[in-house]
Structures are given as structure tokens and as C-alpha cells.
Design a protein around this motif. Structure first.
Motif, PDB file in Angstrom:
ATOM      1  N   PRO A 131       0.843  -1.208   0.000  1.00 18.38           N
ATOM      2  CA  PRO A 131       0.000   0.000   0.000  1.00 18.38           C
ATOM      3  C   PRO A 131       0.873   1.251   0.000  1.00 18.38           C
ATOM      4  O   PRO A 131       1.949   1.278   0.617  1.00 18.38           O
ATOM      5  N   PRO A 132       0.420   2.298  -0.653  1.00 21.56           N
ATOM      6  CA  PRO A 132       1.221   3.530  -0.709  1.00 21.56           C
ATOM      7  C   PRO A 132       1.099   4.334   0.575  1.00 21.56           C
ATOM      8  O   PRO A 132       0.228   4.098   1.413  1.00 21.56           O
ATOM      9  N   PHE A 133       1.993   5.331   0.725  1.00 23.63           N
ATOM     10  CA  PHE A 133       1.942   6.268   1.837  1.00 23.63           C
ATOM     11  C   PHE A 133       1.090   7.466   1.430  1.00 23.63           C
ATOM     12  O   PHE A 133       1.262   8.014   0.333  1.00 23.63           O
ATOM     13  N   GLU A 134       0.195   7.844   2.312  1.00 23.26           N
ATOM     14  CA  GLU A 134      -0.705   8.948   2.024  1.00 23.26           C
ATOM     15  C   GLU A 134       0.070  10.270   1.960  1.00 23.26           C
ATOM     16  O   GLU A 134       0.938  10.540   2.795  1.00 23.26           O
ATOM     17  N   GLY A 135      -0.271  11.073   0.961  1.00 17.16           N
ATOM     18  CA  GLY A 135       0.314  12.399   0.826  1.00 17.16           C
ATOM     19  C   GLY A 135       1.672  12.443   0.166  1.00 17.16           C
ATOM     20  O   GLY A 135       2.243  13.522   0.021  1.00 17.16           O
ATOM     21  N   TYR A 136       2.216  11.302  -0.232  1.00 13.16           N
ATOM     22  CA  TYR A 136       3.517  11.268  -0.899  1.00 13.16           C
ATOM     23  C   TYR A 136       3.331  11.394  -2.416  1.00 13.16           C
ATOM     24  O   TYR A 136       2.344  10.898  -2.981  1.00 13.16           O
ATOM     25  N   GLU A 137       4.295  12.018  -3.044  1.00  7.48           N
ATOM     26  CA  GLU A 137       4.267  12.169  -4.505  1.00  7.48           C
ATOM     27  C   GLU A 137       4.467  10.818  -5.181  1.00  7.48           C
ATOM     28  O   GLU A 137       5.321  10.024  -4.783  1.00  7.48           O
ATOM     29  N   SER A 148      -1.941   1.152  -9.234  1.00 11.00           N
ATOM     30  CA  SER A 148      -1.274   1.089  -7.936  1.00 11.00           C
ATOM     31  C   SER A 148       0.051   1.849  -7.989  1.00 11.00           C
ATOM     32  O   SER A 148       0.856   1.647  -8.907  1.00 11.00           O
ATOM     33  N   GLN A 176       7.384   6.237  -4.867  1.00 13.57           N
ATOM     34  CA  GLN A 176       6.911   7.481  -4.281  1.00 13.57           C
ATOM     35  C   GLN A 176       8.085   8.317  -3.766  1.00 13.57           C
ATOM     36  O   GLN A 176       9.194   7.802  -3.570  1.00 13.57           O
ATOM     37  N   SER A 187       8.729  11.278  -0.637  1.00 14.84           N
ATOM     38  CA  SER A 187       8.145  11.977   0.506  1.00 14.84           C
ATOM     39  C   SER A 187       8.459  13.457   0.425  1.00 14.84           C
ATOM     40  O   SER A 187       9.349  13.882  -0.318  1.00 14.84           O
ATOM     41  N   ARG A 247       3.686   4.171 -11.489  1.00 17.03           N
ATOM     42  CA  ARG A 247       2.556   3.305 -11.174  1.00 17.03           C
ATOM     43  C   ARG A 247       2.662   2.011 -11.959  1.00 17.03           C
ATOM     44  O   ARG A 247       3.242   1.980 -13.041  1.00 17.03           O
TER      45      ARG A 247
END
Length: 583
Positions: free
Chosen positions: A406-412, A420, A424, A426, A416
Motif C-alpha cells: 500500500p502507498p503512503f498517504e500524501g507522498y508524490e 497502484s 513514491q 516523501s 505506477r
């Protein structure tokens, strides 16, 4: 005599057609008679010998026939064979490295080489072609001339390019230019040992002109600077290659403005190394220069440059990660730290780990590969990448990914797979690869070590700079687009060929590379071999039978016949004007 265009013989049909026309056409001579009774006798006389009669008293026919034959002759391309002497090609290989700026006798070795070449050229025969090859990162043909005097007139345009000479590559270029021809080759350099010279071919004379005068030289062989706690510490290492003491002063300057920040004296004892340290220097400069002020015979190595904060960071690798990842990192930096939790890792080290806790530890960005705090899910779809400098060198476009985390929320999101996120970044600059390397075939692809190199470079302190180059050196860099090069005064120099490649300028110094979105500094330093002025012996290898030969040339003979053709056409026009058209 010969003909170069015999295929034009078919044009003989034109004078033949003219001849047939005059032989078979009817011609009448105007005559005044008193009665038609005499017409019959006159016509009988005309038919007695029609072929010969048609050619009698017909100057216009002869002029036209001669003109057509002459025209056919010109179409055949007549020429005369001419034997003439031809000169054996004359080659000059010029060492254009920085060491050629040394002036042990008051005149630089480079200027002395140019004067020697000019003298050789002016003493040679005018029919000898001349080629001048300059050394460098990539040896190149600097000049091609048809005669020595023509080449001598432009010798002053040759310039030093400061790069290592690469003499063997220059000789290979001479060989490629020569082919199987004989030639006379002159090599001008400070030293080219006889043991290194392997050209012993018949028909080619190799003459090496080396420097025989030792130079008194003091050099800055190493210069580095580090910023720590708001101040700068700089180290300057000097060497001396002289029989007498050469005292002087070392100046520490802001490379952009030239402002002197500190200075210290140096004794300059013969054949000794000296280290001078500058501590607690207060400056906001991004780059520094060290300048040695002394009296010696070689000034080019009396200046050196350093980018602040350009020291490589230590790299710590999690031992649980893929073995090929460790090998890829070792290819970038030999000494790496094993981050197994049992030993301390320097605070400024670049960590490559699977632990998500590293994203909140310390103040340095990390490279996170996989996760230990989440479960992976099956991945489907095609790979898609953003236009980020991280992928300018290599992007894994054909990588197979079995599952992703799962990705980290708010990261660029930089890449993909399907819908998905795969890669990313930070807000702090951390890079996250959301898959285990064992769940992909990426480590087996050639793009994998290139991407790791890009990631390490982007996460290190060197991301604000492009590092140190030698003159005219090509390097892989991380830029969003082909960069424009400027000097510190803002003058435009050149544009890079590609976003991931940059060729350094020739002159040592600090330069700016701008790609439209960011500017980065780079330093150009002399190669270590250019801190020494060598001496050597001049010698000759190979044998040349002579400087001239004989070649057969073709000399066209067209203009005399063109003039005759013009005279014939003028005479034909005059005949027609005077006598009119016969009927």
C-alpha cells in the motif's frame, strides 16, 4: 591524349544527318533565261552528278559540318596525361594538454611547438598536404590544408584544451587518416617515451619532439573544503618540483566573486610537500578556489577549485535486501556499511532499508525498498512513469511486478503499475519502492544498477551539484532536460547533448548547469597527470624514402576548341547574312 567521355560517341549521328541532308536535298541556282525552252537542258545538267553537285560552292555546309564535329569532340572530353610530382602527406600531432602551458625557457611549450611547426611547414615543398591533429579526451583533426604555407597561416588559431593528451588514441587517428599511404608525422609533446611508442612501419616517418628543459614548478595537487556548523574548513596540499626554494602565498577565495577569504604563506622548499589548513572560515559561498601566488614556470596548476558540501556520504544497506542491490551499491561506492541494527550508523549516512521507521528517523532522506509494516497485494497493469529526473538515466519500462505494498498517504507518486503506486517520494525527499525486489525481475535487468545510481545521487548531498570533472570529460548527470552551461559571470558556453550526459568545459573553473527548472554547480579540475611538467628525449622511428612522388593527372583541353567553335559559328552566321538561304 585520351578521352574521358567516350560514351558520347553516339552524337556522331548529328553530323552524319547533316551530311545526308545536303547530299539528298534538291538545290536550285537562280538563273535568268529568255525562254522556258532552256529549262529542260538546265535540269538535265543538274541530274548529271547530283551528289557532287550538292557539295559544290557550298561553304555553309562545310562550316556547319566542321562545327558539329568539333562539338562531338568536346563532348568526348579530350585530355592530356601529365606527370607531376606530389608531396607525401605531412601530419602534425600536437599535445594540447595543460602541461604544454609550462614555460621553462620563457616561452610556453605550446607556443614553441607552434613556432617549430611553422618553420617546418615553410621549409617544405608547396605540394604536400598538411593535417594537424590535437590531443584531448577525444583526439580530433583541427586543420586540413592543401599546402604547408596555407596551414602555417592559421597555426595561431590552435588552442590548449587542458585535457589529458591520450597520445595513443591520437596516433590511431593518424593511422585511420593515412590508410596505406606513406607519410611524415611530427609529434609535439612534453614527453613520449620510446618504450611506449610501437609504430615501426616502413614508409612512415615518426618524429617525436619532446621537451628537454626542466621546469621549476610548484603545484596545488589537492584541495578540499567542508562546511560544518556555519564555518568552512579547507585543506590545500602543495608539491614542489624545483631545485631552489619558491616561497609564496596561498589565497582562499570565493570562486564566484573572487573575494579573498583567507591567506597563508608557504615556504616552498625544494622537492617537498606542504599542507596548509584554513579553519573556521566564515562564508556563504557555494564554491571556493585556492590560488598559489609564486614565481614558477607553470601557472595552470597554481589554482584549484572545490564545491562545498561535495563530500560523498556513507551508505548503509540493510542486509535483508536483495544481494544484487548490494552489488549495485558497491559499484557506486566501494566502502558501504551493513545496517543490521548491531552497529552504529553515522547520522549523515544514506540508508537503504526495508524499515518504514527510517522515514521518521533522522533528518536525512532514505531509500526505502519494500515494507515490513504492511501486506503486499497482487499487481496488474502496465508501468507508467512521470517525467522526473530520477528516470533520466534509465527507467524499468519492462519490469515484471508480482505484488506491491500500500502507498503512503500524501507522498508524490513517481511511477505506477496499473492504478497502484510503485515509486513514491516523501516531502522530505525519501524515495520509496513499494515492492520487494524478490517479487520482481528488476535486479536481473540492466536498468537496475543505473536506477540505483540515480537514486543514490539524488539522495546524496551531491544533488545540489554535479560534482568534479576533468577538462572536456563526459559524465552521466541527473538533469530534467539538456542543460545549458554558463560560467560564473553568466556567459553562455554550450548546451548538453542529452539530459543525462554533460561534457565539461576545457578551462578549469566553477560553472553553472541550468536545465530550466534548476541550476547546479560543477567544478572542472586538472587531471592529476597535469600537475607535472615532464622532460623527455626526441627521437625518430620508421623510415621514409622521400618526401615527393610522381602522380599522373589528366589535364582537360577544352577551352582552345571552344574558341574555335565560336569562330566557326560566327563565320556561319556571316555566310548566311551575305548569301541568304539557298533554295
Amino acid at each position: 591524349m585520351g578521352f574521358s567521355s567516350l560514351y558520347n560517341l553516339w552524337t556522331l549521328v548529328f553530323p552524319a544527318a547533316l551530311l545526308l541532308y545536303y547530299l539528298f536535298r534538291k538545290r536550285f541556282q537562280p538563273k535568268t533565261v529568255s525562254s522556258v525552252l532552256f529549262w529542260q537542258a538546265d535540269r538535265q545538267e543538274e541530274h548529271v552528278s547530283p551528289f557532287i553537285r550538292n557539295l559544290q560552292r557550298n561553304s555553309l555546309f562545310y562550316l556547319q559540318l566542321f562545327a558539329l564535329l568539333l562539338f562531338v569532340w568536346l563532348l568526348l572530353g579530350p585530355y592530356l596525361k601529365q606527370d607531376r610530382s606530389s608531396g607525401v602527406p605531412l601530419f602534425f600531432v600536437v599535445d594540447s594538454s595543460a602541461a604544454m602551458l609550462a614555460s621553462p625557457g620563457g616561452t610556453s611549450l605550446f607556443d614553441s611547438s607552434r613556432e617549430a611547426m611553422k618553420k617546418l611547414m615553410l621549409d617544405e615543398e608547396e605540394n604536400r598536404p598538411v593535417t594537424i591533429i590535437t590531443t584531448g579526451e577525444e583526439p580530433a583533426v583541427a586543420l586540413e590544408a592543401k599546402s604547408p604555407s596555407e596551414a602555417a597561416a592559421v597555426l595561431d588559431k590552435l588552442r590548449v584544451n587542458y585535457a589529458d593528451p591520450s597520445m595513443q588514441q591520437a596516433i590511431e587517428l593518424v593511422r585511420a587518416q593515412l590508410g596505406e599511404e606513406n607519410a611524415e608525422v611530427h609529434i609535439f609533446t612534453d614527453r613520449f617515451d620510446r618504450s611506449e611508442f610501437k609504430e615501426e612501419t616502413e614508409g612512415v616517418s615518426w618524429q617525436v619532439h619532446a621537451n628537454s628543459r626542466p621546469a621549476a614548478n610548484r603545484s596545488i595537487v589537492r584541495f578540499g573544503a567542508v562546511r560544518s556548523g556555519g564555518t568552512v574548513t579547507a585543506i590545500v596540499k602543495l608539491s614542489s618540483d624545483s631545485e631552489t626554494a619558491q616561497p609564496g602565498t596561498v589565497l582562499l577565495k570565493d570562486a564566484a566573486t573572487g573575494t579573498v577569504l583567507a591567506q597563508k604563506p608557504t615556504s616552498g622548499e625544494p622537492d617537498e610537500e606542504e599542507t596548509i589548513a584554513f579553519k573556521d572560515v566564515k562564508t556563504d559561498a557555494a564554491a571556493l578556489s585556492a590560488e598559489l601566488q609564486t614565481k614558477d614556470d607553470y601557472a595552470a596548476d597554481n589554482v584549484s577549485f572545490a564545491l562545498l558540501g561535495n563530500e560523498p556520504r556513507a551508505i548503509a544497506v540493510d542486509p535483508s535486501l536483495h544481494e544484487l542491490l548490494r552489488k549495485a551499491v558497491e559499484a557506486i561506492q566501494e566502502d558501504i556499511i551493513t545496517d543490521d541494527g548491531n552497529r552504529s550508523v553515522p547520522k549523515d549516512a544514506l540508508r537503504i532499508t526495508r524499515s518504514s521507521d527510517a522515514l521518521t528517523e533522522g533528518d536525512r532522506p532514505v531509500l526505502l525498498i519494500g515494507r515490513v509494516d504492511a501486506e503486499s497485494e497482487a499487481a496488474e497493469g502496465d508501468l507508467r512513469f512521470t517525467d522526473d529526473p530520477l528516470f533520466s538515466v534509465a527507467a524499468p519500462k519492462e519490469m515484471y511486478v508480482e505484488s506491491v505494498y500500500p502507498p503512503f498517504e500524501g507522498y508524490e507518486i513517481l511511477a505506477r503499475i496499473g492504478d497502484s503506486p510503485l515509486i513514491q517520494r516523501s516531502p522530505r525527499g525519501d524515495l520509496i519502492f513499494l515492492a520487494d525486489l524478490e517479487a520482481t525481475d528488476w535486479p536481473l535487468q540492466p536498468t537496475f544498477p543505473l536506477f540505483i545510481w540515480s537514486a543514490v545521487k539524488s539522495l546524496s548531498e551531491e544533488s545540489a551539484t554535479l560534482g568534479t570533472f576533468t577538462p572536456m570529460q563526459r559524465k552521466s548527470v541527473l538533469m530534467a532536460s539538456p542543460a545549458d552551461l554558463y560560467d560564473m559571470e553568466g556567459e553562455y558556453l554550450s548546451t548538453a547533448e542529452a539530459a543525462n550526459t554533460l561534457e565539461a568545459p576545457a578551462r578549469p573553473g566553477i560553472y553553472r548547469a541550468a536545465d530550466g527548472s534548476a541550476e547546479k554547480l560543477l567544478a572542472v579540475q586538472l587531471a592529476p597527470s597535469q600537475h607535472t611538467v615532464n622532460t623527455g628525449e626526441s627521437y625518430t622511428a620508421g623510415k621514409l624514402a622521400g618526401t615527393t612522388g610522381t602522380t599522373t593527372t589528366r589535364k582537360p583541353i577544352v577551352w582552345p576548341f571552344v574558341l574555335v567553335l565560336l569562330v566557326l559559328m560566327t563565320a556561319e552566321w556571316e555566310v548566311q547574312r551575305r548569301r541568304g538561304y539557298p533554295y
